[in-house]
Design an enzyme around this catalytic site. Sequence first.
Site, PDB file in Angstrom:
ATOM      1  N   HIS A   1       0.829  -1.206   0.000  1.00  0.00           N
ATOM      2  CA  HIS A   1       0.000   0.000   0.000  1.00  0.00           C
ATOM      3  C   HIS A   1       0.869   1.264   0.000  1.00  0.00           C
ATOM      4  CE1 HIS A   1      -3.603   2.433   1.218  1.00  0.00           C
ATOM      5  NE2 HIS A   1      -2.659   3.200   1.719  1.00  0.00           N
ATOM      6  N   GLU A   2       1.807   1.342   0.939  1.00  0.00           N
ATOM      7  CA  GLU A   2       2.631   2.557   1.040  1.00  0.00           C
ATOM      8  C   GLU A   2       3.521   2.709  -0.186  1.00  0.00           C
ATOM      9  OE1 GLU A   2       1.740   4.653   3.052  1.00  0.00           O
ATOM     10  OE2 GLU A   2       0.740   3.535   4.632  1.00  0.00           O
TER      11      GLU A   2
ATOM     12  N   CYS B   1      -6.259  -3.403  -7.766  1.00  0.00           N
ATOM     13  CA  CYS B   1      -7.445  -3.667  -8.589  1.00  0.00           C
ATOM     14  C   CYS B   1      -7.133  -3.323 -10.041  1.00  0.00           C
ATOM     15  CB  CYS B   1      -8.631  -2.867  -8.070  1.00  0.00           C
ATOM     16  SG  CYS B   1      -8.499  -1.103  -8.397  1.00  0.00           S
TER      17      CYS B   1
HETATM   18 ZN   LIG Z   1      -2.565   5.205   1.982  1.00  0.00          ZN
HETATM   19 ZN   LIG Z   2      -7.645   0.057  -6.617  1.00  0.00          ZN
END
Ligand SMILES: [Zn+2]
Ligand SMILES: [Zn+2]
Length: 178
Positions: A126-127, A161
């Site tokens: 994520h980061e 995604c």
């Molecule tokens: Zn974030």
């Molecule tokens: Zn996404």
Amino acid sequence: MIVPAGEVDAELLDYLALVLPASFAVPCLIVAESLDPESCYDSTRRQYHSTRLLGRLGRFDQGGGAKILGVTEIDLFIPIFTFVFGAAQVGGSLALMSTHRLRQQFYGLPEDRKRLWDRAEKEAVHELGHTFGLRHCRSFDCVMRLSNSVEEVDLKACHFCQLCGPGLSLESGSTLAA
Ligand SMILES: [Zn+2]
Ligand SMILES: [Zn+2]
């Protein structure tokens, strides 16, 4: 490259270095030196200032577009939130994540390393996704969805995604995100 900030479980770092190249198609190495986070400690909150620590990772930046992920076990905050799991420069080179609140023990539960490593991988992806230019995503199981709790971390997948995956960008110019 991965930079440990303070004492960090070496096996967790090895795990991240092993799995992260699958998400970003770049090699990942662990820096031998560790970053001392003490100058980022806030004695009132008894936590560490996330933005300051993120900035201190800058000294590992040698240009050339390499991404730098700080990994720490200390508790991170920014002034407007109780805590953050991490921080990153959107479209920049610096990212930071903490395992402090990813551990089951933080919630009074027995240790579960498999779960910790799964969560840590998601937060690392994520980061780092932010450093590749991605912002938060509303897609239910996208790794770029913002997580405010470990339950939300557990619900999302470790992949991008269909909108975020192709959006990974090497453009520079950065702002901050959690
Ligand atoms: Zn974030
Ligand atoms: Zn996404």
